[in-house]
Design a protein around this motif. Structure first.
Motif, short mmCIF file in Angstrom:
data_model
loop_
_atom_site.label_atom_id
_atom_site.label_comp_id
_atom_site.label_asym_id
_atom_site.label_seq_id
_atom_site.Cartn_x
_atom_site.Cartn_y
_atom_site.Cartn_z
N ARG A 33 -27.88 -18.97 -117.66
CA ARG A 33 -28.92 -19.77 -117.00
C ARG A 33 -29.60 -19.00 -115.87
N GLY A 34 -29.21 -17.75 -115.67
CA GLY A 34 -29.87 -16.92 -114.66
C GLY A 34 -29.40 -17.16 -113.25
N GLY A 35 -28.24 -17.78 -113.08
CA GLY A 35 -27.74 -18.05 -111.74
C GLY A 35 -27.22 -16.81 -111.05
N GLN A 36 -27.35 -16.80 -109.72
CA GLN A 36 -26.78 -15.72 -108.92
C GLN A 36 -25.27 -15.94 -108.84
N ARG A 37 -24.52 -14.88 -108.70
CA ARG A 37 -23.07 -14.97 -108.60
C ARG A 37 -22.68 -15.24 -107.15
N ALA A 38 -21.87 -16.26 -106.94
CA ALA A 38 -21.46 -16.63 -105.59
C ALA A 38 -20.71 -15.50 -104.90
N ALA A 39 -19.94 -14.72 -105.66
CA ALA A 39 -19.17 -13.62 -105.07
C ALA A 39 -20.08 -12.54 -104.48
N GLU A 40 -21.32 -12.44 -104.97
CA GLU A 40 -22.24 -11.41 -104.50
C GLU A 40 -23.19 -11.91 -103.41
N CYS A 41 -23.10 -13.17 -103.07
CA CYS A 41 -23.99 -13.75 -102.05
C CYS A 41 -23.31 -13.71 -100.68
N CYS A 42 -24.11 -13.57 -99.65
CA CYS A 42 -23.55 -13.58 -98.30
C CYS A 42 -24.41 -14.45 -97.39
N ARG A 43 -23.92 -14.65 -96.18
CA ARG A 43 -24.56 -15.51 -95.20
C ARG A 43 -26.04 -15.16 -95.03
N GLY A 44 -26.89 -16.18 -95.10
CA GLY A 44 -28.32 -16.01 -94.91
C GLY A 44 -29.11 -15.86 -96.19
N ASP A 45 -28.42 -15.62 -97.32
CA ASP A 45 -29.12 -15.46 -98.59
C ASP A 45 -29.63 -16.79 -99.12
N GLU A 46 -30.85 -16.78 -99.63
CA GLU A 46 -31.41 -17.93 -100.35
C GLU A 46 -30.96 -17.77 -101.80
N VAL A 47 -30.24 -18.76 -102.35
CA VAL A 47 -29.62 -18.60 -103.66
C VAL A 47 -29.95 -19.74 -104.62
N THR A 48 -29.85 -19.43 -105.89
CA THR A 48 -29.87 -20.42 -106.96
C THR A 48 -28.66 -20.10 -107.82
N MET A 49 -27.73 -21.04 -107.92
CA MET A 49 -26.48 -20.82 -108.65
C MET A 49 -26.25 -21.95 -109.64
N HIS A 50 -25.54 -21.61 -110.70
CA HIS A 50 -25.20 -22.58 -111.74
C HIS A 50 -23.69 -22.59 -111.92
N GLY A 51 -23.09 -23.78 -111.96
CA GLY A 51 -21.64 -23.87 -112.13
C GLY A 51 -21.19 -25.31 -112.22
N GLU A 52 -19.93 -25.54 -111.85
CA GLU A 52 -19.33 -26.86 -111.94
C GLU A 52 -18.79 -27.32 -110.60
N LEU A 53 -18.76 -28.64 -110.44
CA LEU A 53 -18.15 -29.23 -109.25
C LEU A 53 -16.67 -29.43 -109.53
N ARG A 54 -15.83 -28.84 -108.72
CA ARG A 54 -14.38 -28.95 -108.93
C ARG A 54 -13.81 -30.17 -108.23
N SER A 55 -14.32 -30.49 -107.05
CA SER A 55 -13.84 -31.67 -106.33
C SER A 55 -14.98 -32.22 -105.49
N VAL A 56 -14.90 -33.51 -105.21
CA VAL A 56 -15.92 -34.18 -104.39
C VAL A 56 -15.20 -35.15 -103.47
N GLU A 57 -15.59 -35.15 -102.20
CA GLU A 57 -15.00 -36.10 -101.25
C GLU A 57 -16.06 -36.59 -100.29
N THR A 58 -15.83 -37.78 -99.74
CA THR A 58 -16.75 -38.31 -98.74
C THR A 58 -16.03 -38.34 -97.40
N CYS A 59 -16.77 -38.04 -96.36
CA CYS A 59 -16.24 -38.04 -95.00
C CYS A 59 -17.08 -39.03 -94.21
N SER A 60 -16.70 -40.29 -94.22
CA SER A 60 -17.56 -41.29 -93.59
C SER A 60 -17.07 -41.75 -92.21
N ARG A 61 -15.86 -41.42 -91.83
CA ARG A 61 -15.33 -41.93 -90.56
C ARG A 61 -15.46 -40.94 -89.41
N THR A 62 -15.93 -39.76 -89.68
CA THR A 62 -16.03 -38.76 -88.62
C THR A 62 -17.48 -38.58 -88.19
#
Length: 124
Positions: A33-62
């Motif tokens: 799909r032409g996604g950039q590799r997360a391992a090759e990206c660093c702070r400040g880079d504008e990225v487009t990545m393709h992958g899967e969500l492994r976990s999702v959580e909500t933080c509503s009390r903080t």
């Protein structure tokens, strides 16, 4: 009669760790799909990545209320953080997504705040 190469590939498939097989599948899809590799990206880079969500959580009390998801593209993990949201329809573990945003650093981990995202179904 079977060839030695075929038997070698079959043996490897039967004995491979399922986590390695899954990682390779996700990585192949990301490259296709032409996604950039997360391992090759660093702070400040504008990225487009393709992958899967492994976990999702909500933080509503903080004070840092929002939705936090662990995104994996086959090379590295990136935390996706949507601030000020209690829930986002479709953002759930196992979902395939394409995300866009700027990489930031949070306690040594890669993070994208309020990323743009595109959800994919099981048949995509």
């Amino acid at each position: 009669m079977t060839t030695p190469g075929y038997l070698k590939r079959l043996t490897r498939r039967l004995t491979e760790d399922l986590g390695d097989v899954e990682t390779e599948r996700i990585s192949r899809e990301s490259r296709a799909r032409g996604g950039q590799r997360a391992a090759e990206c660093c702070r400040g880079d504008e990225v487009t990545m393709h992958g899967e969500l492994r976990s999702v959580e909500t933080c509503s009390r903080t004070a840092k209320a929002g939705v936090k998801a662990e995104f994996f593209d086959g090379s590295d993990t990136v935390i996706l953080k949507w601030l000020g949201r209690n829930r986002i329809p479709g953002i759930e573990p196992g979902r395939t997504v394409t995300v866009r945003g700027r990489i930031a650093d949070l306690d040594g981990s890669k993070v994208i705040y309020n990323p743009y995202y595109e959800l994919y179904g099981a048949d995509d």
